[in-house]
Design an enzyme around this catalytic site. Structure first.
Site, PDB file in Angstrom:
ATOM      1  N   HIS A 103      -4.020   1.165 -11.145  1.00  0.00           N
ATOM      2  CA  HIS A 103      -2.720   1.637 -10.674  1.00  0.00           C
ATOM      3  C   HIS A 103      -1.686   1.498 -11.782  1.00  0.00           C
ATOM      4  CE1 HIS A 103      -3.170  -2.623  -9.659  1.00  0.00           C
ATOM      5  NE2 HIS A 103      -1.891  -2.739  -9.945  1.00  0.00           N
ATOM      6  N   HIS A 105       2.446   1.083 -12.317  1.00  0.00           N
ATOM      7  CA  HIS A 105       3.709   0.708 -11.680  1.00  0.00           C
ATOM      8  C   HIS A 105       4.804   1.598 -12.268  1.00  0.00           C
ATOM      9  CE1 HIS A 105       2.302  -3.441 -10.367  1.00  0.00           C
ATOM     10  NE2 HIS A 105       1.409  -3.169 -11.294  1.00  0.00           N
TER      11      HIS A 105
HETATM   12  P1  5GP Z   1      -1.237  -5.791 -10.609  1.00  0.00           P
HETATM   13  O1  5GP Z   1      -2.676  -5.756 -10.143  1.00  0.00           O
HETATM   14  O2  5GP Z   1      -0.849  -4.575 -11.407  1.00  0.00           O
HETATM   15  O3  5GP Z   1      -0.889  -7.038 -11.345  1.00  0.00           O
HETATM   16  O4  5GP Z   1      -0.275  -5.811  -9.370  1.00  0.00           O
HETATM   17  C1  5GP Z   1      -0.640  -5.572  -8.060  1.00  0.00           C
HETATM   18  C2  5GP Z   1       0.623  -5.166  -7.313  1.00  0.00           C
HETATM   19  O5  5GP Z   1       0.258  -4.895  -5.982  1.00  0.00           O
HETATM   20  C3  5GP Z   1       1.736  -6.217  -7.274  1.00  0.00           C
HETATM   21  O6  5GP Z   1       2.911  -5.646  -7.817  1.00  0.00           O
HETATM   22  C4  5GP Z   1       1.900  -6.548  -5.798  1.00  0.00           C
HETATM   23  O7  5GP Z   1       3.246  -6.742  -5.433  1.00  0.00           O
HETATM   24  C5  5GP Z   1       1.297  -5.331  -5.118  1.00  0.00           C
HETATM   25  N1  5GP Z   1       0.676  -5.569  -3.827  1.00  0.00           N
HETATM   26  C6  5GP Z   1      -0.106  -6.609  -3.470  1.00  0.00           C
HETATM   27  N2  5GP Z   1      -0.564  -6.454  -2.202  1.00  0.00           N
HETATM   28  C7  5GP Z   1      -0.065  -5.274  -1.765  1.00  0.00           C
HETATM   29  C8  5GP Z   1      -0.199  -4.552  -0.527  1.00  0.00           C
HETATM   30  O8  5GP Z   1      -0.861  -4.975   0.419  1.00  0.00           O
HETATM   31  N3  5GP Z   1       0.444  -3.355  -0.438  1.00  0.00           N
HETATM   32  C9  5GP Z   1       1.198  -2.857  -1.481  1.00  0.00           C
HETATM   33  N4  5GP Z   1       1.784  -1.690  -1.298  1.00  0.00           N
HETATM   34  N5  5GP Z   1       1.353  -3.518  -2.655  1.00  0.00           N
HETATM   35  C10 5GP Z   1       0.721  -4.709  -2.794  1.00  0.00           C
END
Ligand code: 5GP
Length: 141
Positions: A103, A105
């Site tokens: 993903h 951001h």
């Molecule tokens: P990364 O894997 O890029 O470090 O971040 C994962 C992102 O997913 C974080 O910014 C966190 O806030 C978000 N996140 C975690 N759980 C959920 C969820 O259940 N739903 C959504 N929409 N975002 C989530």
């Protein structure tokens, strides 16, 4: 690198097993709000095809996600009267990745306003609904 885990939380959202605040969808990508936004309008853009991160995504899927990230960024500039956009993408735990479905951001930024730390505070459902509706409308128009 470990293989793709179809039980990761974003795979469940993609399959409709968990809800999301949807912003945009096409045949190759889905965009929805981060529930713990680092700034208002913080959106996640994912390929629909399984990919753990940048290191295993198919080039076509990566291109589709990049195009959607660009569309979301343009819409977010207008909807949130942003001064800029921060684009982030993390790979593997050592790279800061927490959820193992690729993903990007897309984070709208205001001049002089720092981002909140990652995953610091869950946003209120009514705020997320309002922001998702506004972004979705801007992406349609
Ligand atoms: P990364 O894997 O890029 O470090 O971040 C994962 C992102 O997913 C974080 O910014 C966190 O806030 C978000 N996140 C975690 N759980 C959920 C969820 O259940 N739903 C959504 N929409 N975002 C989530």
């Amino acid at each position: 690198m470990p293989s793709y885990d179809p039980q990761n939380i974003f795979a469940k959202i993609l399959r409709g097993e968990l809800p999301c605040y949807k912003v945009y969808e096409d045949d190759k990508a889905l965009a929805f709000l981060d529930i713990m936004p680092r700034a208002p309008g913080h959106t996640l853009v994912l390929p629909k095809a399984p990919a753990r991160n940048l290191l295993d995504v198919k080039p076509d899927d990566l291109a589709a996600v990049a195009q959607v990230a660009q569309k979301v960024a343009s819409a977010a500039m207008k909807v949130f009267s942003a001064d800029g956009i921060t684009l982030q993408q993390f790979n593997e735990g050592a790279g800061g990745q927490v959820v193992f479905h690729l993903h990007f951001h897309v984070i709208p930024r205001k001049a002089g306003v720092p981002m909140k730390p990652p995953a610091s505070e869950k946003e209120k459902p009514e705020v997320l609904s309002d922001h998702a509706l506004k972004l979705a409308a801007a992406l349609k128009g």
